[in-house]
Every structure is written in C-alpha cells, then in structure tokens.
Design a protein around this motif. Structure first.
Motif, mmCIF file in Angstrom:
data_model
loop_
_atom_site.group_PDB
_atom_site.id
_atom_site.type_symbol
_atom_site.label_atom_id
_atom_site.label_comp_id
_atom_site.label_asym_id
_atom_site.label_seq_id
_atom_site.Cartn_x
_atom_site.Cartn_y
_atom_site.Cartn_z
ATOM 1 N N GLY A 7 27.979 36.435 36.965
ATOM 2 C CA GLY A 7 28.539 36.436 38.309
ATOM 3 C C GLY A 7 28.239 37.707 39.078
ATOM 4 O O GLY A 7 28.500 37.797 40.267
ATOM 5 N N ARG A 8 27.683 38.709 38.411
ATOM 6 C CA ARG A 8 27.333 39.969 39.056
ATOM 7 C C ARG A 8 25.852 40.288 38.926
ATOM 8 O O ARG A 8 25.450 41.434 39.057
ATOM 9 C CB ARG A 8 28.172 41.105 38.456
ATOM 10 N N GLY A 9 25.039 39.259 38.613
ATOM 11 C CA GLY A 9 23.598 39.456 38.522
ATOM 12 C C GLY A 9 23.093 39.891 37.161
ATOM 13 O O GLY A 9 21.954 40.311 37.034
ATOM 14 N N TRP A 10 23.915 39.772 36.138
ATOM 15 C CA TRP A 10 23.525 40.187 34.795
ATOM 16 C C TRP A 10 23.645 39.029 33.816
ATOM 17 O O TRP A 10 24.558 38.218 33.903
ATOM 18 C CB TRP A 10 24.398 41.338 34.295
ATOM 19 N N ARG A 11 22.730 38.982 32.872
ATOM 20 C CA ARG A 11 22.779 38.049 31.751
ATOM 21 C C ARG A 11 23.143 38.872 30.526
ATOM 22 O O ARG A 11 22.453 39.830 30.181
ATOM 23 C CB ARG A 11 21.426 37.384 31.556
ATOM 24 N N LEU A 12 24.238 38.548 29.876
ATOM 25 C CA LEU A 12 24.690 39.283 28.700
ATOM 26 C C LEU A 12 24.332 38.504 27.439
ATOM 27 O O LEU A 12 24.688 37.335 27.306
ATOM 28 C CB LEU A 12 26.197 39.523 28.753
ATOM 29 N N LEU A 13 23.600 39.149 26.547
ATOM 30 C CA LEU A 13 23.212 38.525 25.290
ATOM 31 C C LEU A 13 23.992 39.171 24.153
ATOM 32 O O LEU A 13 23.924 40.373 23.940
ATOM 33 C CB LEU A 13 21.710 38.688 25.048
ATOM 34 N N ARG A 14 24.709 38.357 23.431
ATOM 35 C CA ARG A 14 25.479 38.835 22.300
ATOM 36 C C ARG A 14 24.684 38.595 21.015
ATOM 37 O O ARG A 14 24.223 37.488 20.771
ATOM 38 C CB ARG A 14 26.812 38.112 22.229
ATOM 39 N N ASP A 15 24.535 39.650 20.220
ATOM 40 C CA ASP A 15 23.795 39.526 18.962
ATOM 41 C C ASP A 15 24.543 38.664 17.952
ATOM 42 O O ASP A 15 23.937 37.977 17.145
ATOM 43 C CB ASP A 15 23.541 40.901 18.350
ATOM 44 N N PHE A 16 25.879 38.722 17.992
ATOM 45 C CA PHE A 16 26.697 38.001 17.024
ATOM 46 C C PHE A 16 27.833 37.288 17.747
ATOM 47 O O PHE A 16 28.384 37.808 18.701
ATOM 48 C CB PHE A 16 27.334 38.963 16.009
ATOM 49 N N VAL A 17 28.187 36.110 17.230
ATOM 50 C CA VAL A 17 29.395 35.422 17.670
ATOM 51 C C VAL A 17 30.359 35.540 16.496
ATOM 52 O O VAL A 17 30.093 35.021 15.411
ATOM 53 C CB VAL A 17 29.119 33.954 18.033
ATOM 54 N N VAL A 18 31.451 36.269 16.712
ATOM 55 C CA VAL A 18 32.376 36.607 15.632
ATOM 56 C C VAL A 18 33.775 36.112 15.979
ATOM 57 O O VAL A 18 34.245 36.299 17.100
ATOM 58 C CB VAL A 18 32.404 38.148 15.420
#
Length: 110
Positions: free
Chosen positions: A72-83
């Motif tokens: 929503g602010r122009g960023w794509r967040l990639l998470r290395d792990f789903v915990v």
C-alpha cells in the motif's frame, strides 16, 4: 572468430561437460518397497524471525501484479520464513541424502 563467440562456445562446452558428468549423480531407481517408512515431525526456527526484505515497486516494476503485492506504500515485502507462534516453519522441505532407490516420487498439484 570473434572473442565473444569463442568465449560463449567455451562456456557452453564447459556447461555441457559439467551437466553430462553430473547426470549419474541424480539417478534414482524405482523399486517395489516392502518395509517402507514415513518421515514425520515439525521443523522449527531457533532464534528471531528475520525481517522481511523490501523491494521498491517503482525500481522493480511488474505491472501485471504490483497492485496486489504492494503493502500500500509502494513496497513489496518478501518474508524468508513463515513462522507460527511456536516457531514452526511453514512450507518446509526435508532432504534425505543417500537414497538411491525406492517408490516413485510424486509431485502434488498446487
């Protein structure tokens, strides 16, 4: 012959030699399994969950899906792990080394 063509041909030859040389190491024989087993358990993360990596969608645009992956602010967040709350990891793969034969491998459809 120009330098780049010669370099390309050398690189292609080396890649072919490495690929052909490595091919037997990927052999897996399908056999009837009489007394097979099952691997079960939970994989957990020991320590803090790493912060997600941010990619600016203006710098790395992908018009087909940017709207639905943006925060929503122009960023794509990639998470290395789903915990989960207990440290359990989601979508984990376990590799068993040294297994040369066994039942057929199955790949479930997503």
């Amino acid at each position: 012959m120009t330098t780049w063509i010669r370099n390309f041909m050398v690189a292609a030859g080396m890649l072919a030699a490495v690929t052909i040389g490595a091919w037997p190491s990927f052999a897996y024989d399908v056999i009837a399994v009489q007394h097979g087993g099952t691997v079960e358990g939970a994989i957990t993360l020991n320590g803090a969950v790493p912060e997600p990596k941010g990619f600016n969608l203006i710098t790395f645009p992908d018009p087909a899906c940017c709207g639905r992956i943006s925060n929503g602010r122009g960023w794509r967040l990639l998470r290395d792990f789903v915990v989960n709350q207990h440290g359990g990891l989601k979508d984990t793969l376990v590799l068993l080394e040294g297994v040369d034969a066994g039942k057929p491998l199955s790949c479930p459809s997503p």
